[in-house]
Scaffold this motif. Structure first.
Motif, mmCIF file in Angstrom:
data_model
loop_
_atom_site.group_PDB
_atom_site.id
_atom_site.type_symbol
_atom_site.label_atom_id
_atom_site.label_comp_id
_atom_site.label_asym_id
_atom_site.label_seq_id
_atom_site.Cartn_x
_atom_site.Cartn_y
_atom_site.Cartn_z
ATOM 1 N N LEU A 1 85.357 26.199 55.606
ATOM 2 C CA LEU A 1 84.083 26.601 55.015
ATOM 3 C C LEU A 1 83.753 28.053 55.372
ATOM 4 C CD1 LEU A 1 81.890 23.414 55.624
ATOM 5 C CD2 LEU A 1 83.029 24.117 53.500
ATOM 6 N N ARG A 2 84.009 28.416 56.604
ATOM 7 C CA ARG A 2 83.741 29.792 57.025
ATOM 8 C C ARG A 2 84.557 30.780 56.190
ATOM 9 N NH1 ARG A 2 86.528 33.096 60.065
ATOM 10 N NH2 ARG A 2 87.915 31.431 60.790
ATOM 11 N N LEU A 3 85.832 30.480 55.979
ATOM 12 C CA LEU A 3 86.685 31.371 55.197
ATOM 13 C C LEU A 3 86.212 31.468 53.749
ATOM 14 C CD1 LEU A 3 90.186 30.283 56.548
ATOM 15 C CD2 LEU A 3 88.962 32.401 57.071
ATOM 16 N N ARG A 4 85.778 30.349 53.180
ATOM 17 C CA ARG A 4 85.371 30.337 51.778
ATOM 18 C C ARG A 4 84.007 30.990 51.565
ATOM 19 N NH1 ARG A 4 87.214 24.061 50.435
ATOM 20 N NH2 ARG A 4 89.422 24.352 51.012
ATOM 21 N N SER A 5 83.219 31.122 52.623
ATOM 22 C CA SER A 5 81.885 31.703 52.479
ATOM 23 C C SER A 5 81.926 33.188 52.141
ATOM 24 C CB SER A 5 81.067 31.485 53.759
ATOM 25 O OG SER A 5 81.628 32.198 54.855
ATOM 26 N N SER A 6 83.092 33.812 52.242
ATOM 27 C CA SER A 6 83.222 35.219 51.843
ATOM 28 C C SER A 6 83.403 35.363 50.337
ATOM 29 C CB SER A 6 84.417 35.867 52.557
ATOM 30 O OG SER A 6 85.644 35.267 52.151
ATOM 31 N N LEU A 7 83.562 34.215 49.641
ATOM 32 C CA LEU A 7 83.885 34.251 48.217
ATOM 33 C C LEU A 7 82.819 33.634 47.325
ATOM 34 C CD1 LEU A 7 87.609 33.086 48.529
ATOM 35 C CD2 LEU A 7 86.775 35.441 48.331
ATOM 36 N N ALA A 8 81.986 32.737 47.866
ATOM 37 C CA ALA A 8 81.054 31.998 47.020
ATOM 38 C C ALA A 8 79.828 31.582 47.822
ATOM 39 C CB ALA A 8 81.739 30.762 46.431
ATOM 40 N N SER A 9 78.791 31.169 47.108
ATOM 41 C CA SER A 9 77.571 30.711 47.764
ATOM 42 C C SER A 9 77.592 29.205 48.033
ATOM 43 C CB SER A 9 76.351 31.047 46.913
ATOM 44 O OG SER A 9 76.436 30.413 45.643
ATOM 45 N N TYR A 10 78.648 28.530 47.558
ATOM 46 C CA TYR A 10 78.806 27.087 47.803
ATOM 47 C C TYR A 10 80.286 26.765 47.895
ATOM 48 C CZ TYR A 10 79.662 22.206 46.631
ATOM 49 O OH TYR A 10 80.150 20.914 46.639
ATOM 50 N N SER A 11 80.615 25.830 48.777
ATOM 51 C CA SER A 11 81.961 25.275 48.796
ATOM 52 C C SER A 11 81.940 23.981 49.598
ATOM 53 C CB SER A 11 82.967 26.248 49.419
ATOM 54 O OG SER A 11 84.309 25.755 49.263
ATOM 55 N N ASN A 12 82.947 23.154 49.373
ATOM 56 C CA ASN A 12 83.117 21.957 50.192
ATOM 57 C C ASN A 12 84.563 21.883 50.653
ATOM 58 O OD1 ASN A 12 84.738 20.319 48.251
ATOM 59 N ND2 ASN A 12 82.846 20.332 47.050
ATOM 60 N N ALA A 13 84.805 21.055 51.650
ATOM 61 C CA ALA A 13 86.154 20.917 52.218
ATOM 62 C C ALA A 13 86.314 19.524 52.796
ATOM 63 C CB ALA A 13 86.397 21.975 53.296
ATOM 64 N N THR A 14 87.558 19.057 52.856
ATOM 65 C CA THR A 14 87.892 17.745 53.422
ATOM 66 C C THR A 14 89.133 17.891 54.280
ATOM 67 O OG1 THR A 14 87.021 16.637 51.450
ATOM 68 C CG2 THR A 14 88.447 15.345 52.880
ATOM 69 N N SER A 15 89.169 17.119 55.376
ATOM 70 C CA SER A 15 90.354 17.151 56.240
ATOM 71 C C SER A 15 90.572 15.767 56.842
ATOM 72 C CB SER A 15 90.165 18.180 57.371
ATOM 73 O OG SER A 15 91.295 18.203 58.228
ATOM 74 N N GLY A 16 91.848 15.340 56.887
ATOM 75 C CA GLY A 16 92.216 14.100 57.556
ATOM 76 C C GLY A 16 92.226 12.888 56.643
ATOM 77 N N LEU A 17 92.525 11.741 57.246
ATOM 78 C CA LEU A 17 92.570 10.454 56.570
ATOM 79 C C LEU A 17 91.614 9.500 57.258
ATOM 80 C CD1 LEU A 17 96.462 10.105 56.218
ATOM 81 C CD2 LEU A 17 94.860 10.841 54.435
ATOM 82 N N ASN A 18 91.091 8.526 56.508
ATOM 83 C CA ASN A 18 90.211 7.520 57.115
ATOM 84 C C ASN A 18 90.935 6.767 58.226
ATOM 85 O OD1 ASN A 18 87.901 7.986 55.532
ATOM 86 N ND2 ASN A 18 88.751 6.798 53.835
ATOM 87 N N PRO A 19 90.249 6.417 59.302
ATOM 88 C CA PRO A 19 88.794 6.516 59.520
ATOM 89 C C PRO A 19 88.348 7.827 60.163
ATOM 90 C CG PRO A 19 89.783 5.311 61.312
ATOM 91 C CD PRO A 19 90.916 5.642 60.379
ATOM 92 N N ASN A 20 89.232 8.817 60.223
ATOM 93 C CA ASN A 20 88.878 10.081 60.868
ATOM 94 C C ASN A 20 88.728 11.229 59.875
ATOM 95 O OD1 ASN A 20 88.990 9.346 63.776
ATOM 96 N ND2 ASN A 20 91.104 8.785 63.241
ATOM 97 N N MET A 21 88.574 10.891 58.598
ATOM 98 C CA MET A 21 88.380 11.926 57.586
ATOM 99 C C MET A 21 87.004 12.575 57.753
ATOM 100 S SD MET A 21 88.485 11.643 53.411
ATOM 101 C CE MET A 21 90.224 11.185 53.404
#
Length: 288
Positions: A63-83
């Protein structure tokens, strides 16, 4: 200048007030205006693991890296149950550099503020941006809690007709932002108003997270304005920030400077909140 903070919360809400906070940031960065952190336990049996924390850190870094490009972004990491899922939303009227500085600061602070092993979800609000993470898929879901409302203790320039004019303006802008604005899900407006008690400028912003569809954007903004109106229908300025939308207005009498003192109102359910106040602040805690 003294400032009053009002926290309105449910009986299950645990609050922590911190009168000092020390952390290191790059001195060349603009410092965003901190408002509140919410740390939430969604399940009774949840315990954060090293893998969950690693996925959280990856999401926040992306998210920090993407904040230089846009006013909104989302991100996902990992697999359940630790996603872990995360997002940020910056106010549409700030520069990209200010957005990046806010998200960078928020990413550092949200981890410092939410340290319990039970914290599977967290939100951090600044005037300029909001950052959150969670273990459930909140993308495209409309949410009206928790929210942070900041408003002036001073009255609008024209108290006779201001409430009606504000309602008309917000309804107009909500219609525009939900039906195709030049900047997706963001509308900014300035109007010169000739009132019974004097003339003034009204600057207004309405904004939704781009993951919402038009209907949910409209619902989010209308609910937020309803909450705002319950506390400050005659305020000189106010801003409400929810997980998926925000509204802001400010009035300036012609020939007069804007005034920055104000109050806070926060609402959440089953969430621990952390307030980091400014010096010479007055706190009023209301438990429902």
């Amino acid at each position: 200048m003294a400032r009053m903070v009002v926290i309105k919360i449910s009986s299950s809400f645990c609050f922590i007030t911190m009168f000092s906070l020390v952390f290191t940031t790059n001195t060349t960065m603009s410092q965003p205006k901190y408002m509140f952190t919410f740390c939430n336990q969604l399940r009774d049996n949840f315990t954060s693991t090293a893998l969950y924390e690693s996925n959280r850190d990856t999401v926040l870094s992306n998210l920090r890296l993407r904040s230089s490009l846009a006013s909104y972004s989302n991100a996902t990491s990992g697999l359940n149950p630790n996603m872990v899922r995360g997002m940020f939303l910056c106010r549409g009227d700030i520069s990209q550099t200010t957005c990046q500085d806010c998200v960078t600061t928020a990413n550092l602070q949200i981890v410092r503020n939410c340290t319990s092993s039970d914290d599977e979800e967290a939100f951090i609000f600044y005037e300029e941006c909001m950052v959150r993470y969670s273990d459930w898929s909140f993308f495209s879901v409309n949410e009206d809690r928790p929210y942070i409302l900041r408003y002036a203790v001073t009255s609008a320039p024209d108290t006779v007709s201001f409430g009606l004019r504000l309602s008309e303006k917000m309804n107009e802008l909500i219609g525009k932002v939900s039906n195709g604005s030049p900047t997706p899900y963001f509308v900014k407006d300035r109007e010169r108003v000739i009132g019974f008690e004097g003339s003034y400028y009204m600057d207004s912003i309405v904004q939704c997270s781009p993951d919402l569809d038009q209907m949910n954007c409209t619902v989010c903004l209308r609910l937020a304005f309803q909450e705002m109106s319950g506390y400050c229908s005659q305020c000189q300025w106010a801003q409400i920030f929810t997980p998926k939308c925000l509204l802001r207005f400010e009035t300036t009498s012609l020939g007069s400077p804007s005034i920055g003192s104000g109050s806070f109102n926060m609402k959440g359910k089953g969430i621990r909140g952390i307030v980091v106040p400014a010096v010479a602040s007055l706190f009023v805690i209301l438990i429902l």
